[in-house]
Design a protein around this motif. Structure first.
Motif, PDB file in Angstrom:
ATOM      1  N   ASN A 188       0.759  -1.526  -0.385  1.00 22.08           N
ATOM      2  CA  ASN A 188       0.155  -0.567  -0.293  1.00 22.08           C
ATOM      3  C   ASN A 188       0.595   0.930  -0.283  1.00 22.08           C
ATOM      4  O   ASN A 188       0.388   2.133   0.370  1.00 22.08           O
ATOM      5  N   MET A 189       1.836   1.136   0.264  1.00 27.69           N
ATOM      6  CA  MET A 189       3.401   2.158  -0.236  1.00 27.69           C
ATOM      7  C   MET A 189       3.009   2.243  -1.984  1.00 27.69           C
ATOM      8  O   MET A 189       4.346   3.118  -1.826  1.00 27.69           O
ATOM      9  N   GLY A 190       3.019   1.419  -2.516  1.00 25.93           N
ATOM     10  CA  GLY A 190       3.431   1.708  -4.025  1.00 25.93           C
ATOM     11  C   GLY A 190       4.111   0.833  -4.613  1.00 25.93           C
ATOM     12  O   GLY A 190       4.364   1.476  -5.792  1.00 25.93           O
ATOM     13  N   ILE A 191       4.093  -0.121  -3.757  1.00 26.11           N
ATOM     14  CA  ILE A 191       4.908  -1.072  -4.408  1.00 26.11           C
ATOM     15  C   ILE A 191       4.041  -2.569  -4.914  1.00 26.11           C
ATOM     16  O   ILE A 191       2.635  -2.987  -4.420  1.00 26.11           O
ATOM     17  N   VAL A 192       3.965  -2.429  -6.233  1.00 26.04           N
ATOM     18  CA  VAL A 192       3.109  -3.301  -7.016  1.00 26.04           C
ATOM     19  C   VAL A 192       3.296  -3.846  -7.611  1.00 26.04           C
ATOM     20  O   VAL A 192       3.333  -4.682  -8.198  1.00 26.04           O
ATOM     21  N   LYS A 217       0.458 -15.339  -6.265  1.00 26.10           N
ATOM     22  CA  LYS A 217      -1.076 -15.852  -5.861  1.00 26.10           C
ATOM     23  C   LYS A 217      -2.091 -14.553  -4.596  1.00 26.10           C
ATOM     24  O   LYS A 217      -2.777 -14.521  -4.870  1.00 26.10           O
ATOM     25  N   GLN A 218      -1.047 -14.046  -4.427  1.00 26.05           N
ATOM     26  CA  GLN A 218      -0.627 -12.601  -3.520  1.00 26.05           C
ATOM     27  C   GLN A 218      -1.506 -11.599  -4.321  1.00 26.05           C
ATOM     28  O   GLN A 218      -1.492 -10.578  -4.067  1.00 26.05           O
ATOM     29  N   GLY A 219      -1.201 -11.565  -5.467  1.00 22.23           N
ATOM     30  CA  GLY A 219      -1.782 -10.430  -6.689  1.00 22.23           C
ATOM     31  C   GLY A 219      -1.055  -9.177  -6.881  1.00 22.23           C
ATOM     32  O   GLY A 219      -1.331  -8.567  -7.029  1.00 22.23           O
ATOM     33  N   LEU A 220      -0.035 -10.201  -6.335  1.00 19.77           N
ATOM     34  CA  LEU A 220       1.414  -9.065  -7.641  1.00 19.77           C
ATOM     35  C   LEU A 220       1.486  -9.558  -8.677  1.00 19.77           C
ATOM     36  O   LEU A 220       1.566 -10.467  -8.935  1.00 19.77           O
ATOM     37  N   SER A 221       2.179  -7.799  -9.458  1.00 19.90           N
ATOM     38  CA  SER A 221       2.608  -8.545 -11.001  1.00 19.90           C
ATOM     39  C   SER A 221       3.409  -8.943 -11.374  1.00 19.90           C
ATOM     40  O   SER A 221       4.664  -8.228 -10.085  1.00 19.90           O
ATOM     41  N   VAL A 222       3.729  -9.620 -12.317  1.00 23.44           N
ATOM     42  CA  VAL A 222       4.951 -10.510 -11.898  1.00 23.44           C
ATOM     43  C   VAL A 222       5.744  -9.819 -13.415  1.00 23.44           C
ATOM     44  O   VAL A 222       4.838  -9.908 -14.554  1.00 23.44           O
ATOM     45  N   THR A 223       7.366  -9.262 -13.764  1.00 25.53           N
ATOM     46  CA  THR A 223       7.907  -9.368 -14.659  1.00 25.53           C
ATOM     47  C   THR A 223       9.169  -9.926 -14.523  1.00 25.53           C
ATOM     48  O   THR A 223       9.731 -10.084 -13.584  1.00 25.53           O
TER      49      THR A 223
END
Ligand code: 5GP
Length: 363
Positions: A188-192, A217-223
């Motif tokens: 929630n501090m801007g890490i996406v 699984k936790q909803g973080l985007s991955v590149t």
């Protein structure tokens, strides 16, 4: 004239490594300081920093050197602020900055305090208004609330900044998981999202897979940095993972291209980086042309603007002249990048509106 136009055009940067994007002047100043303390031999370091042509493996040696120069909290905060100011100055309106959280016991630095120093750098930007998050934690009440944007500048110009935490391929499975958990704690501090990077001939995909699966699984985007060297098994495994985006894709064979195109995974293209490191023989044979012609999602990026002495405007100019694309086509290419950012729909909406307004104004 063209360079001026590309500098004034709104741009989206999705592949920029913090420690690869440091100003040469700052790097030299910091190195000189360490030289005076006797920690390094300045003249040796100066030669390495100023060298222009580097192979991919030499680039990773340079990063080890840069990390020696930049490893304390204040420096991390300073370089973050400067990198954002530099991107904003050339009209990057959305910046997804990535960096590898580093632990350094002798400086009292943990992965968490490293990332906090980066966040402090983002908050300390003054030359432009910064939108860092949809949601921030209020330290006074320790409750979470939506603020829309964080304005810490006086100017009317605005840049959206989001952070990706990178896993270095030298890391263990546990260290990779630690980075993902940190990203979740600070989301929630801007890490996406999460990035996998580092020397592509080091480490194995299976080491990072559990942490990356968990992130997803936790909803973080991955590149993922994918296909920087010839490794078809790894490329296939990475595509099977279905990352939202990949970086580079230089050493793909016919089968891998087919899979990538069927899956529609967006590619972060870094022309100067690929040419300087000789991952691609020349700009004329770069896969940008095929991806563009086949309408495959792609985003022009800098990778390491400091290390490769480039800017995002210069990358647009290079693509435009190498592939015969006009200003409007480049503007449209930049606008399409909005679909592949990892930030919220609110940010996408606002960015699209901004591009539409500028387009109506004739930019
Ligand atoms: P940092 O994560 O320290 O802010 O940025 C530098 C790091 O990004 C390097 O140590 C490396 O792990 C990663 N990096 C930067 N450029 C490249 C690149 O072109 N390819 C890969 N695979 N990793 C890179």
């Amino acid at each position: 004239m063209d360079m001026e136009w590309y500098a004034s055009m709104p741009k989206i940067e999705l592949h920029a490594h913090l420690n690869g994007s440091i100003r040469d002047s700052t790097l030299l100043e910091l190195a000189r300081g360490l030289g005076e303390k006797g920690d390094i031999v300045f003249s040796d370091v100066e030669q390495v920093i100023m060298k222009n042509d580097r192979s991919l493996s030499e680039v990773f040696k340079l990063f080890d050197l840069i990390h020696i120069i930049t490893t304390d909290h204040e420096t991390v905060t300073r370089i973050t602020r400067e990198v954002i100011e530099d991107f904003a100055a050339e009209n990057v309106v959305y910046l997804e900055l990535r960096t590898t959280p580093k632990r350094n016991d002798c400086k009292g630095m943990s992965k968490r305090s490293y990332v906090e120093a980066v966040l402090e750098g983002i908050r300390s930007v003054n030359s432009v208004e910064v939108d860092l998050s949809d949601e921030v934690v209020n330290p006074d009440t320790a409750t979470s609330h939506v603020v829309g944007d964080i304005s810490n500048g006086e100017a009317s110009k605005k840049v959206y900044v989001r952070l990706l935490l990178s896993i270095d391929r030298r890391e263990t499975a546990e260290a990779a998981m630690e980075t993902v958990k940190l990203a979740l704690e600070l989301r929630n501090m801007g890490i996406v999202g999460i990035d996998l990077s580092g020397n592509p001939v080091v480490g194995e995909w299976k080491t990072f897979l559990p942490a990356l699966e968990f992130a997803k699984k936790q909803g973080l985007s991955v590149t993922l940095h994918c296909g920087e060297v010839y490794n078809p098994d790894e490329i296939r495994a990475m595509l099977d993972f279905l990352p939202k985006r990949i970086g580079h894709a230089c050493c793909f064979g016919e089968d891998e291209w087919k899979t990538l195109k069927t899956l529609g995974i967006a590619v972060e293209i870094c022309l100067t980086s690929n040419i300087r490191t000789e991952s691609v023989a020349s700009v004329e044979v770069h896969h940008f042309a095929d991806l563009y012609e086949t309408n495959h999602p792609l985003i022009l990026c800098t990778d390491d603007s400091g290390v490769f002495s480039t800017t995002l405007s210069a990358e647009y100019l290079l693509a435009s002249s190498a592939f015969g694309l006009g200003r409007m086509e480049m503007f449209e290419l930049s606008r399409k990048g909005i679909d592949y950012i990892f930030a919220s729909d609110r940010v996408k909406r606002e960015l699209k509106l901004k591009f539409d307004i500028l387009s109506h104004l004739g930019l």
